[in-house]
Design a protein around this motif. Structure first.
Motif, PDB file in Angstrom:
ATOM      1  N   VAL A 155      61.367 -28.528  -9.158  1.00  0.00           N
ATOM      2  CA  VAL A 155      62.817 -27.857  -9.537  1.00  0.00           C
ATOM      3  C   VAL A 155      63.114 -27.248  -7.681  1.00  0.00           C
ATOM      4  O   VAL A 155      64.314 -27.377  -7.112  1.00  0.00           O
ATOM      5  CB  VAL A 155      63.240 -27.709 -10.325  1.00  0.00           C
ATOM      6  N   ALA A 156      62.099 -26.570  -6.876  1.00  0.00           N
ATOM      7  CA  ALA A 156      62.490 -26.505  -6.016  1.00  0.00           C
ATOM      8  C   ALA A 156      63.088 -26.692  -5.142  1.00  0.00           C
ATOM      9  O   ALA A 156      64.447 -25.863  -4.384  1.00  0.00           O
ATOM     10  CB  ALA A 156      61.008 -25.294  -5.868  1.00  0.00           C
ATOM     11  N   PRO A 157      62.402 -27.808  -4.433  1.00  0.00           N
ATOM     12  CA  PRO A 157      62.635 -28.049  -3.404  1.00  0.00           C
ATOM     13  C   PRO A 157      64.632 -28.474  -3.380  1.00  0.00           C
ATOM     14  O   PRO A 157      65.508 -28.167  -2.770  1.00  0.00           O
ATOM     15  CB  PRO A 157      62.797 -29.574  -3.445  1.00  0.00           C
TER      16      PRO A 157
ATOM     17  N   ALA B 169      72.502 -21.123 -10.487  1.00  0.00           N
ATOM     18  CA  ALA B 169      70.675 -20.855  -9.985  1.00  0.00           C
ATOM     19  C   ALA B 169      70.368 -20.433 -12.475  1.00  0.00           C
ATOM     20  O   ALA B 169      69.328 -20.540 -12.103  1.00  0.00           O
ATOM     21  CB  ALA B 169      71.546 -19.577  -9.849  1.00  0.00           C
ATOM     22  N   VAL B 170      70.962 -19.838 -13.044  1.00  0.00           N
ATOM     23  CA  VAL B 170      70.613 -19.918 -14.815  1.00  0.00           C
ATOM     24  C   VAL B 170      69.936 -21.327 -14.977  1.00  0.00           C
ATOM     25  O   VAL B 170      69.376 -21.161 -15.139  1.00  0.00           O
ATOM     26  CB  VAL B 170      71.711 -19.784 -15.677  1.00  0.00           C
ATOM     27  N   GLY B 171      70.770 -22.314 -14.640  1.00  0.00           N
ATOM     28  CA  GLY B 171      70.643 -23.782 -14.489  1.00  0.00           C
ATOM     29  C   GLY B 171      69.266 -24.006 -14.160  1.00  0.00           C
ATOM     30  O   GLY B 171      68.723 -24.605 -15.076  1.00  0.00           O
ATOM     31  N   ALA B 172      68.964 -23.924 -13.071  1.00  0.00           N
ATOM     32  CA  ALA B 172      67.935 -24.547 -12.525  1.00  0.00           C
ATOM     33  C   ALA B 172      66.640 -23.048 -13.053  1.00  0.00           C
ATOM     34  O   ALA B 172      65.424 -24.242 -13.613  1.00  0.00           O
ATOM     35  CB  ALA B 172      67.070 -23.445 -10.678  1.00  0.00           C
TER      36      ALA B 172
ATOM     37  N   MET C 295      71.521 -38.547   0.692  1.00  0.00           N
ATOM     38  CA  MET C 295      70.043 -38.884   0.933  1.00  0.00           C
ATOM     39  C   MET C 295      69.396 -38.095   0.996  1.00  0.00           C
ATOM     40  O   MET C 295      68.508 -38.501   0.276  1.00  0.00           O
ATOM     41  CB  MET C 295      70.042 -39.941   1.744  1.00  0.00           C
ATOM     42  N   VAL C 296      69.036 -36.854   1.439  1.00  0.00           N
ATOM     43  CA  VAL C 296      67.949 -36.097   0.665  1.00  0.00           C
ATOM     44  C   VAL C 296      68.489 -35.492  -0.478  1.00  0.00           C
ATOM     45  O   VAL C 296      67.045 -35.041  -1.166  1.00  0.00           O
ATOM     46  CB  VAL C 296      69.239 -34.390   2.533  1.00  0.00           C
ATOM     47  N   ILE C 297      69.464 -34.654  -1.034  1.00  0.00           N
ATOM     48  CA  ILE C 297      69.863 -35.153  -1.790  1.00  0.00           C
ATOM     49  C   ILE C 297      69.204 -35.655  -3.009  1.00  0.00           C
ATOM     50  O   ILE C 297      67.827 -35.039  -3.932  1.00  0.00           O
ATOM     51  CB  ILE C 297      71.336 -34.506  -2.713  1.00  0.00           C
ATOM     52  N   GLY C 298      69.119 -36.684  -3.242  1.00  0.00           N
ATOM     53  CA  GLY C 298      68.323 -38.129  -4.234  1.00  0.00           C
ATOM     54  C   GLY C 298      67.366 -37.848  -3.934  1.00  0.00           C
ATOM     55  O   GLY C 298      65.867 -38.434  -4.524  1.00  0.00           O
TER      56      GLY C 298
ATOM     57  N   THR D  69      62.506 -35.450  -8.024  1.00  0.00           N
ATOM     58  CA  THR D  69      61.683 -34.674  -8.281  1.00  0.00           C
ATOM     59  C   THR D  69      61.495 -33.906  -9.551  1.00  0.00           C
ATOM     60  O   THR D  69      60.575 -34.036 -10.112  1.00  0.00           O
ATOM     61  CB  THR D  69      60.719 -34.473  -7.861  1.00  0.00           C
ATOM     62  N   ALA D  70      62.821 -33.858 -10.118  1.00  0.00           N
ATOM     63  CA  ALA D  70      63.091 -32.791 -11.276  1.00  0.00           C
ATOM     64  C   ALA D  70      63.554 -34.297 -12.582  1.00  0.00           C
ATOM     65  O   ALA D  70      63.843 -33.528 -13.326  1.00  0.00           O
ATOM     66  CB  ALA D  70      64.521 -32.714 -10.384  1.00  0.00           C
ATOM     67  N   GLU D  71      63.057 -35.437 -12.207  1.00  0.00           N
ATOM     68  CA  GLU D  71      63.213 -35.918 -13.864  1.00  0.00           C
ATOM     69  C   GLU D  71      62.521 -36.120 -14.504  1.00  0.00           C
ATOM     70  O   GLU D  71      61.496 -36.232 -13.709  1.00  0.00           O
ATOM     71  CB  GLU D  71      63.825 -37.177 -13.654  1.00  0.00           C
ATOM     72  N   PRO D  72      62.415 -35.358 -15.840  1.00  0.00           N
ATOM     73  CA  PRO D  72      60.999 -35.606 -16.487  1.00  0.00           C
ATOM     74  C   PRO D  72      60.076 -36.561 -17.021  1.00  0.00           C
ATOM     75  O   PRO D  72      59.171 -36.530 -16.584  1.00  0.00           O
ATOM     76  CB  PRO D  72      61.593 -33.972 -17.607  1.00  0.00           C
TER      77      PRO D  72
END
Length: 510
Positions: free
Chosen positions: A16-18, A42-45, A337-340, A345-348
């Motif tokens: 999640v950090a990236p 922030a809370v969601g992260a 593209m960078v977001i994608g 990696t944050a998809e469980p």
């Protein structure tokens, strides 16, 4: 168990950090978010980190073993009618409770929610049966996929254009984090007991086929419903001004997602309890361990879904609008593209798939290689999606060439790469795509004055398509390396092949 949980939370933090760092970077440079939106994000992260850690541990301890045991028990029963009935009921009932499907249904104004949900659920049930029968009769996945996608594109020609993007999106949202671990494990259990030389290859492919059912269902609906009978109504974003209001909103929404996850998990747990009473009769200690795993899964999914829906959705929508409003609006493509690249990696469910692939292949396909390949594939898909938002190019011009390439590659790579690739498409297009990338595209589209239904919708479909190509290209690389460095030959004993009572042979001379 505590050590394993700590390790899982560390893994989820690294995942999640990236994307969190990237959003903050955009906030401090080109797209300053509102104070309330930033507080929600922030809370969601934080909730994502905790939720993903609990979910992945729960999937390892409970969801995967449950699916494997149910699949193995069904196959050992040697009853084809039982396999068909249970597969259909499980696929339908589990899909009815999928939270992402409820969200999609609300975005299709021309079709009543209940009609769309039930049609898609029945489609998934039928195709889960088809996927199980494919394993039983050992039919090659690439041939099945070629036939099915020929039907899909045949229907698409006659379907309403407004339904095309929604149809392909539906194939991604119905294979979410709740259903994927169980369905994947179900296939592994059936393939392991069925045996045969192709057991390893047949362990995957259920998610791939279950993703086709919703596409066909929505395309069929598009022939009977007039898309002009309703209009798209954007979901209003929450009015939050500070951290206190953000925490209050999370507290208000948490019970809603607790109910949704409970309803979604109930059918899976119910089926397993039924099998435990009738067939399995696992020891008490093992059942207690699985019960703890179910609790981990439940709490993890509640935290995760609350975090992405309440915290990430507003941030995605606002970011898309702000970047599209810049003079250099073309920045949507590289930033997207960078977001994608990082968000996958944050998809469980991606971590569940990667772990299973590494274990089933004995490390031939590593988790690291899978994740990198998926990240590249999703980055390309978001770039194409942002190009569509900027130019208004129809999704038809992206989907048709993409699937033709993906289907063509099935004849040049080992079968397991095809199965993993088509599974990964459904897995990669999970809740992070539906609650961050889709709002990102919708926010950008609204800022540019485009048609949200035709230009923004379809991003889930793009995310589900490019991994089919990327993973199979990984397979091509694997084949080339194998030719340069051939492994020593060795013979293995064929496992016993279980035949179900079908009135004939189950071997395929493919």
């Amino acid at each position: 168990m505590n050590q394993r949980l700590l390790a899982k939370i560390k893994e989820s933090l690294a995942s999640v950090a990236p994307i969190t760092a990237l959003v903050l970077l955009l906030h401090f440079t080109v797209a300053p978010l509102g104070t309330g939106t930033l507080a929600l994000f922030a809370v969601g992260a934080v909730m994502l980190v905790l939720g993903m850690g609990l979910f992945t541990l729960g999937a390892d301890v409970a969801m995967m073993p449950m699916g494997e045991r149910v699949g193995a028990t069904l196959t050992k029963s040697r009853s084809l009618p039982l396999l068909i009935c249970v597969g259909f009921v499980m696929g339908t009932v589990i899909t009815l409770a999928e939270p992402d499907l409820q969200v999609l249904a609300r975005q299709v104004p021309a079709v009543p929610d209940r009609v769309l949900i039930w049609t898609v659920a029945v489609g998934v049930g039928l195709f889960l049966v088809a996927a199980l029968l494919r394993i039983v009769f050992q039919k090659r996945l690439s041939y099945v996929l070629l036939a099915l996608y020929a039907v899909v594109f045949g229907l698409a020609i006659f379907s309403n254009g407004d339904f095309l993007a929604v149809a392909f999106d539906s194939g991604g949202v119905t294979t979410g984090p709740i259903t994927v671990p169980f369905i994947m494990a179900l296939g592994i259990g059936v393939a392991a007991v069925r045996g045969g030389a192709s057991a390893e290859d047949d362990s995957f492919g259920l998610v791939a086929l279950c993703s086709v059912g919703p596409i066909l269902a929505v395309l069929a609906l598009g022939m009977f419903y007039d898309s002009s009978s309703g209009s798209y109504a954007p979901t209003p974003l929450p009015a939050v001004e500070n951290l206190g209001e953000a925490l209050k909103l999370f507290g208000q929404e948490l019970p809603h997602y607790a109910r949704e996850v409970g309803v979604a998990l109930l059918p899976i747990v119910g089926f397993f309890i039924l099998f435990q009473v009738i067939k399995l009769r696992l020891p008490k200690t093992q059942m207690i361990k699985m019960c703890v795993g179910i609790v981990y899964t439940y709490v993890g999914l509640v935290l995760f879904l609350t975090g992405v829906n309440v915290g990430f959705m507003p941030a995605g929508s606002e970011l898309g609008g702000l970047i599209a409003s810049l003079d250099a609006r073309w920045l949507l493509i590289p930033i997207g593209m960078v977001i994608g690249f990082f968000i996958v990696t944050a998809e469980p469910a991606v971590h569940v798939l990667n772990k299973q692939v590494e274990e089933i292949t004995g490390g031939t396909i590593t988790r690291r290689a899978m994740l990198l390949t998926l990240s590249i594939g999703v980055a390309v898909s978001i770039g194409l999606a942002m190009m569509r938002v900027l130019t208004g190019i129809g999704i038809w011009y992206c989907i048709v060439p993409g699937y033709l390439i993906a289907l063509g590659l099935t004849f040049f790579v080992p079968r397991i790469f095809t199965a993993v690739a088509f599974d990964s498409g459904g897995v990669a297009s999970g809740p992070m795509t539906a609650t961050f990338l889709l709002p990102f595209a919708m926010g950008a589209c609204e800022a540019l004055g485009g048609n949200v239904l035709t230009d923004a919708f379809g991003i889930v479909a793009m995310v589900a398509m490019t991994p089919l190509i990327a993973i199979q290209i990984l397979g091509v690389i694997y084949v080339c390396k194998a030719k340069r460095n051939p492994a020593p030959e060795h013979r293995e004993e064929e496992p016993e092949i279980i035949e179900l009572q079908t009135g004939g042979t189950t071997n395929d001379t493919d």
